[in-house]
Design a protein around this motif. Structure first.
Motif, PDB file in Angstrom:
ATOM      1  N   LEU A   2     -45.961  19.401 -53.398  1.00  0.00           N
ATOM      2  CA  LEU A   2     -47.023  18.401 -53.433  1.00  0.00           C
ATOM      3  C   LEU A   2     -48.261  18.904 -52.671  1.00  0.00           C
ATOM      4  N   ASP A   3     -48.026  19.610 -51.575  1.00  0.00           N
ATOM      5  CA  ASP A   3     -49.150  20.160 -50.808  1.00  0.00           C
ATOM      6  C   ASP A   3     -49.927  21.191 -51.613  1.00  0.00           C
ATOM      7  N   LEU A   4     -49.242  22.008 -52.373  1.00  0.00           N
ATOM      8  CA  LEU A   4     -49.897  23.017 -53.200  1.00  0.00           C
ATOM      9  C   LEU A   4     -50.742  22.363 -54.294  1.00  0.00           C
ATOM     10  N   PHE A   6     -52.068  19.367 -54.146  1.00  0.00           N
ATOM     11  CA  PHE A   6     -53.207  18.766 -53.456  1.00  0.00           C
ATOM     12  C   PHE A   6     -54.264  19.828 -53.146  1.00  0.00           C
ATOM     13  N   LEU A   7     -53.843  21.003 -52.692  1.00  0.00           N
ATOM     14  CA  LEU A   7     -54.772  22.079 -52.381  1.00  0.00           C
ATOM     15  C   LEU A   7     -55.534  22.518 -53.629  1.00  0.00           C
ATOM     16  N   TYR A  69     -65.432  22.750 -50.188  1.00  0.00           N
ATOM     17  CA  TYR A  69     -64.127  23.379 -49.941  1.00  0.00           C
ATOM     18  C   TYR A  69     -63.988  24.710 -50.666  1.00  0.00           C
TER      19      TYR A  69
END
Length: 142
Positions: A2-4, A6-7, A69
């Motif tokens: 999930l973090d990947l 989101f990134l 970003y």
């Protein structure tokens, strides 16, 4: 996982939104530069004409521009590999040009701006840059 995701989403949003904002800002800068084309701003101290001076005024303009970003990540990769960090060149260009425009806006009616100086500094590690432009506005007697 999930973090990947989101990134990747944040990088995509940063790229598309940042590119759109940057293009819009450049368009605004170009329109305002055309408006102030009559007012020269020079770094020389001695470009005075042989006309009597009515008054002088210290004028300044500053701008703080933040990056997106995508450029932060791109610049971080470039820092790892070494070399020119072109992702920040447009950031500095926009900040300097905006600061000079704000300086000219504060000197409306002036005939020339002498001794123009521009200073830049990094505000945070996230990529915000400040540019300060200052000089002497000269008003000739009419």
């Amino acid at each position: 996982m999930l973090d990947l995701i989101f990134l990747v989403i944040m990088i995509g949003v940063g790229y598309f939104a940042g590119t759109r904002v940057e293009k819009k800002h450049y368009k605004s800068i170009e329109e305002r530069e055309a408006k102030f084309i009559y007012l020269p701003a020079v770094s020389s101290k001695n470009l005075l004409e042989d006309r009597p001076i009515d008054s002088t005024l210290l004028v300044q303009g500053n701008a703080v521009i933040a990056t997106d970003y995508f450029k932060v990540i791109l610049a971080g990769l470039r820092n790892l590999l070494g070399g020119e960090v072109s992702a920040y060149e447009s950031l500095l260009d926009r900040a300097r040009r905006e600061a000079v425009l704000r300086l000219k806006e504060s000197a409306q009616g002036a005939d020339i701006i002498l001794n123009l100086r521009i200073e830049t500094c990094q505000i945070s590690t996230a990529g915000s840059t400040e540019a300060l432009a200052y000089g002497t506005a000269v008003y000739y007697k009419k």
